[in-house]
Write a protein that holds these residues in place. Structure first.
Motif, mmCIF file in Angstrom:
data_model
loop_
_atom_site.group_PDB
_atom_site.id
_atom_site.type_symbol
_atom_site.label_atom_id
_atom_site.label_comp_id
_atom_site.label_asym_id
_atom_site.label_seq_id
_atom_site.Cartn_x
_atom_site.Cartn_y
_atom_site.Cartn_z
ATOM 1 N N ILE A 1 43.467 33.980 46.727
ATOM 2 C CA ILE A 1 42.282 34.779 47.059
ATOM 3 C C ILE A 1 41.082 33.883 47.340
ATOM 4 N N SER A 2 40.893 32.855 46.510
ATOM 5 C CA SER A 2 39.763 31.942 46.719
ATOM 6 C C SER A 2 39.896 31.172 48.021
ATOM 7 N N GLY A 3 41.118 30.744 48.341
ATOM 8 C CA GLY A 3 41.328 30.004 49.580
ATOM 9 C C GLY A 3 41.099 30.842 50.821
ATOM 10 N N LEU A 4 41.496 32.108 50.748
ATOM 11 C CA LEU A 4 41.299 32.992 51.901
ATOM 12 C C LEU A 4 39.846 33.404 52.060
ATOM 13 N N ARG A 5 39.071 33.358 50.975
ATOM 14 C CA ARG A 5 37.648 33.738 51.013
ATOM 15 C C ARG A 5 36.777 32.552 50.641
ATOM 16 N N LYS A 6 37.067 31.416 51.223
ATOM 17 C CA LYS A 6 36.339 30.184 50.932
ATOM 18 C C LYS A 6 34.835 30.366 51.157
#
Length: 308
Positions: free
Chosen positions: A119-124
């Motif tokens: 989730i964090s990587g997709l919403r950097k």
């Protein structure tokens, strides 16, 4: 693939021998007389002391003691504790408890690291990503024993949501709280690895090609992005598994869990060489097996990897 596994097993032989030799030497070099320590403040009969030393081969040189241990090990005899119990019986009671605790912690850690990192990587750079990074920074800065005491006090005592101690009740539900706390204190590294891999994968050529072919993000993210980002997370999880198996002493002490950590601590205090080396030997074998399985799993996750 078969030849690769055979080579890895052959490479494990010197690792196994070297580990047991070093541990046996370190325990042998510890100051004090373990047989004399059994009697505490009492003054034992010299004949009794000599008989006990002969029984456990403590009157022989170091190399002879080590050879006795290897001979017994290869015949399935791990020796006896100073209390007269078979080491195999002690480990048969303690190892399943620790494995259950570590398995729960590793599964929770892997799920947290994978989901939150994805989730964090997709919403950097977004609110969710920044919040996850701050929470991860806080959790990584709290010593594990402090987190365990806080969870025990607030969740176990104040709220009554979980047992305060485990004791003889080594069920999955009884050990969920310590496993959850352990997972929260170690998932940060895996989460960051997953986040970084997801960010890198989104700009990779194979993802651009998939987008150019018209594939949807619902298809690209799980198949191309998440799958290829799991390799460093799995490596970190495997390392965590090996470290936790040998490093649950504090957790087992706080929650009164009758596992390997407690047995190992007591054996070191008493100078029970056979028990200490046997535990380390089994830990070494488990660590080698886990690493081989992880290497084989790489080929499943990444088709470009081939073992010959």
């Amino acid at each position: 693939m078969l030849m690769y596994v055979v080579r890895r097993l052959l490479q494990a032989i010197p690792v196994f021998l070297g580990t047991t030799f070093l541990i046996y030497f370190m325990v042998f070099s510890m100051p004090g007389d373990p047989v004399l320590a059994l009697f505490g403040d009492k003054t034992p009969n010299p004949a009794v002391l000599e008989a006990l030393r002969q029984q456990y081969h403590l009157d022989e040189p170091f190399f002879m003691q080590y050879l006795h241990y290897l001979q017994n090990l290869f015949t399935g005899n791990l020796g006896e504790t100073f209390s007269g119990q078979q080491v195999t019986d002690v480990l048969a009671r303690a190892f399943p408890v620790t494995l259950k605790l570590v398995l729960m912690a590793v599964i929770i850690e892997f799920l947290l690291a994978t989901v939150i990192g994805l989730i964090s990587g997709l919403r950097k750079g977004g609110i969710i990503d920044n919040t996850n990074l701050v929470v991860a920074l806080v959790l990584s800065s709290v010593p594990p024993f402090v987190a365990l005491f806080l969870a025990q006090y607030f969740i176990g005592i104040k709220l009554g949501w979980a047992p305060v101690t485990v004791g003889a009740n080594t069920t999955w539900s009884a050990m969920f709280l310590p496993a959850l706390v352990i997972a929260l204190t170690i998932y940060v590294t895996g989460m960051r690895l997953m986040r970084g891999s997801v960010i890198e994968a989104q700009s990779a050529d194979y993802v651009r090609t998939a987008l150019a072919k018209g594939l949807t993000r619902r298809r690209i993210i799980p198949v191309h992005v998440a799958r290829n980002s799991l390799i460093p997370v799995i490596t970190n999880t495997a390392a965590s598994f090996g470290a936790l198996i040998a490093g649950t002493t504090v957790t087992e002490g706080i929650f009164n869990i009758p596992g390997v950590g407690k047995v190992l601590f007591d054996a070191i205090i008493k100078g029970e060489t056979a028990t200490v080396v046997s535990i380390v030997t089994i830990l070494t074998i488990l660590y080698i097996i886990v690493n081989i399985l992880v290497d084989l799993l790489y080929a499943v996750l990444d088709p470009r990897i081939r073992y010959v």
